[in-house]
Design an enzyme around this catalytic site. Structure first.
Site, short mmCIF file in Angstrom:
data_model
loop_
_atom_site.label_atom_id
_atom_site.label_comp_id
_atom_site.label_asym_id
_atom_site.label_seq_id
_atom_site.Cartn_x
_atom_site.Cartn_y
_atom_site.Cartn_z
N HIS A 247 0.87 -1.19 0.00
CA HIS A 247 0.00 0.00 0.00
C HIS A 247 0.90 1.23 0.00
CE1 HIS A 247 -3.36 2.51 0.35
NE2 HIS A 247 -3.82 2.21 1.55
N HIS A 285 -2.39 -0.12 -12.67
CA HIS A 285 -3.29 -0.04 -11.53
C HIS A 285 -4.59 -0.73 -11.92
CE1 HIS A 285 -5.73 1.41 -8.23
NE2 HIS A 285 -4.66 1.93 -7.67
N ASP A 326 2.85 5.68 -7.39
CA ASP A 326 4.08 5.33 -6.68
C ASP A 326 5.30 5.78 -7.48
OD1 ASP A 326 2.70 4.00 -4.56
OD2 ASP A 326 2.35 2.33 -5.92
#
Length: 382
Positions: A247, A285, A326
């Site tokens: 996460h 994603h 990220d």
């Protein structure tokens, strides 16, 4: 059967609401294209709708429905805060990318909570803990508050709104390592020695990270809120979930991947990760088959360094997956020369806005208490 159908027909065949149809599209389960006769309207591939309808009809046992909702599955609870539709992120129905053009994190937090107007100021705050590690300070400040703060359920809404502002300030102080006043992005920029031109990048990143629907940390916060726990306890539950490597800690894996690419080459590093059947960190994603809009908005404002730019090009060419948030956070940290743990700190400070909003919403609802499907040894005596 017509190859492409309108939204009304697609929803009727599936028996779903518009939000669910949009979720199918955002997850890549239903293909969509503009209607040639009316570019303002979308058409949905009938074959994809038929396949989904078949799967929905195979089993509607409660256990099967619940199991299918756990991992990127169907929506499991009602919320009026955030949604992901057609590859875009919306806060209270407003495009998060557009909001990031002008809002501060504090203003985005008030919007997520359903409030408007000026920020409410609470009591004076204690100095942040003295730990060197940012993550340790974040945990310490929330744990101390959770140990003394009263349950949220039944408290005056004005008191909760003030508590929400204090909590975000405490987390900002913990990330900065010192108390401060003024907008959170400016406080973090000053603490990290960021030049004025980098302050706006931090502001944009914070707004884009403020909430992301029912992600793991937000669900943890909502579970805590459903028990009536304090706002600090709910945020602490969220932070605990965020700290995991799958996460908020995913930026660390992205950094390791980038270092591997420098040692080998971008192409060799990507091929090695793919040969080992590992998901390439920083790319793709499940909710954004067309690319993470948060990363797209942020990366449009600065150029990643040469090594990261080469890595981005190599991975996107090899996998077809676009850079995600990220990657964008690691690139931002490099661009602004931020501390190594700044991506997680940015994530935690920003996402606290969403945790608190969801905690307030869930606190008015029922206890979240799912059942487990037991697969252990046969119980004795049965």
């Amino acid at each position: 059967m017509t190859d492409w159908i309108v939204a009304e027909d697609a929803r009727a065949r599936l028996g779903v609401r518009p939000q669910t149809l949009y979720a199918y599209v955002s997850r890549g389960r239903v293909r969509v294209r503009p209607d040639p006769a009316d570019p303002r309207r979308s058409l949905y591939r009938a074959a994809d709708i038929a396949l989904l309808a078949e799967r929905k009809g195979r089993s509607r046992r409660p256990a099967d429905v619940a199991a299918g909702a756990i991992a990127w599955g169907e929506p499991v609870l009602d919320s009026g805060i955030t949604t992901i539709a057609e590859g875009r992120l919306y806060y209270r129905g407003r495009d998060a990318g557009r909001l990031a053009e002008t809002l501060t994190l504090e203003a985005a937090a008030r919007l997520l909570r359903g409030g408007h107007g000026a920020a409410l100021k609470g009591a004076e705050r204690p100095a942040p803990p003295a730990a060197q590690d940012m993550q340790a300070r974040l945990f310490a400040v929330l744990a101390a508050r959770a140990g003394t703060e009263p349950p949220a359920r039944g408290r005056n809404p004005l008191a909760l709104a003030m508590e929400a502002g204090v909590l975000m300030d405490l987390l900002a102080d913990a990330a900065a390592g010192r108390p401060g006043e003024g907008p959170i992005h400016l406080r973090l920029a000053a603490a990290w020695g960021v030049a004025p031109e980098g302050e706006d990048l931090i502001r944009r990143a914070l707004v884009l990270l403020a909430d992301h629907e029912l992600n793991a940390s937000t669900f943890a916060a909502r579970v805590a809120a459903s028990t009536g726990a304090s706002l600090a306890a709910c945020a602490l539950a969220g932070l605990a979930a965020l700290s995991g490597p799958r996460h908020g800690g995913a930026a660390a894996a992205m950094r390791s991947f980038a270092e591997d690419a420098v040692r080998r080459s971008p192409q060799a590093a990507a091929e090695a990760w793919l040969r080992e059947d590992r998901a390439v960190p920083g790319f793709g994603h499940p909710l954004y088959p067309g690319g993470d809009p948060r990363a797209r908005h942020l990366l449009a404002r600065f150029q990643p360094g040469p090594a990261l730019a080469a890595l981005r090009a190599a991975v996107e060419a090899a996998t077809g997956q676009a850079a995600n948030i990220d990657f964008a956070l690691v690139a931002l940290a490099e661009r602004l020369d931020l501390p190594a743990d700044a991506p997680l700190a940015l994530f935690a400070v920003a996402r606290s806005a969403g945790w608190i909003a969801h905690a307030l919403e869930q606190g008015q609802g029922a206890l979240i208490r799912p059942r487990a499907r037991y697969v252990g040894p046969e119980p004795e005596g049965l």
